[in-house]
Write a protein that holds these residues in place. Structure first.
Motif: not given
Length: 312
Positions: A93-99, A271-281
């Motif tokens: 599952q990948v959830n993306i939030v956009v400003n 652009l911000a991302w959680n490095n504890e939840k990131d994977g290949q996608i």
């Protein structure tokens, strides 16, 4: 009771409304199909089909089971690929939030189509938030990646940042607004009688960002940037809008700009991302922004060209 073959047999009989046709399609004898369905009905203790000499139809219980079996069969068929995907480090599952400032319908659809084709067994969800609501979803929600997090510094050690650039603001109004014919530089006293059009911060846990509003001035809140633009075009109120969004309307004369005593500073977005939840996608999406891939250019329409990027 509901093994793979039984589910397939039940679905096929329901779709064909015939034991013999289902048996032919499944390369089995009608007696074998009939026995399997009768055993299923005995196991669940409920009649699933109404049988006549000419037709077979589902009972209400059978209709309900048909919906469930279709979902189960789809899941069973996808399990091997899903397990391989998990082993390969690809997120389920990948959830993306956009400003809201950067949300672009066409770019969002194009990105989702691309991701679905490349990662067909992953569930994708996109949401749109305003100001600190983007950070709120990233820190306290279930989002792994944010397009347009405010600022150029991370609010958490487990959040990586890639600066996208700045959104420049300009104070605008309709040429039919009462202030349009006045002085080029407006004072607070001049503006206070007229409503400010604002989009409210959607943050639930973090302190909301206060939009431009003078003491004692009426505020009209709208849900998104497009609604705010339309309010300005219709002469409802005054306020700031992104310069690049306004430029076509300034060129056509549908909007005009005025100077005010305290102009709004550019908004830094990242652009911000959680490095504890990131994977290949997630990493793949990050790489699209790092390389300025054409797929994501629509998200950057309001960003000032040439803004330097940096990664934290």
């Amino acid at each position: 009771m509901l093994d793979h073959d039984t589910i397939r047999s039940f679905i096929k009989v329901a779709e064909c409304s015939s034991f013999s046709k289902a048996a032919e399609l499944l390369h089995k004898t009608p007696a074998a199909i009939s026995y399997r369905i009768k055993t299923l009905e005995d196991d669940v203790g409920t009649q699933l089909f109404l049988r006549t000499t000419r037709s077979v139809s589902l009972t209400p219980a059978g209709l309900h089971l048909l919906d469930q079996c279709r979902m189960w069969l789809s899941w069973l068929d996808s399990v091997p690929n899903e397990l391989r995907q998990i082993t390969d480090g690809i997120e389920r599952q990948v959830n993306i939030v956009v400003n809201n400032l950067l949300y672009n319908n066409e770019s969002c659809a194009a990105l989702l189509c691309y991701l679905h084709q490349k990662f067909p067994f992953t569930q994708f969800q996109v949401s749109c938030q305003i100001y600190m609501g983007v950070w709120d979803n990233l820190l306290y929600g279930d989002c792994q990646l944010a397009i347009g997090a405010t600022g150029s510094e991370s609010l958490s050690n487990n959040i990586n940042i890639l600066s996208l650039g700045d959104v420049e603001w300009i104070f605008v109004m309709s040429p039919n607004h009462p202030l349009a014919k006045g002085a080029d530089t407006l004072t607070e006293e001049m503006m206070r009688p007229y409503p400010a059009i604002n989009v409210e911060d959607t943050s639930k846990n973090l302190t909301k960002r206060v939009a431009w509003l003078l003491p004692g001035q009426k505020e009209i809140k709208v849900p998104d940037l497009d609604s705010k633009l339309q309010c300005h075009l219709n002469g409802l109120g005054v306020g700031f809008l992104p310069r690049k969004l306004c430029q076509p309307y300034l060129d056509s004369g549908q909007l005009i700009t005025k100077n005010i005593q305290n102009s709004r500073q550019p908004s830094q977005l990242s652009l911000a991302w959680n490095n504890e939840k990131d994977g290949q996608i997630v990493q793949h999406i990050v790489s699209l922004f790092e390389t300025n891939d054409p797929l994501i250019k629509g998200f950057l329409d309001l960003i000032t060209p040439g803004s330097a990027k940096s990664k934290v």
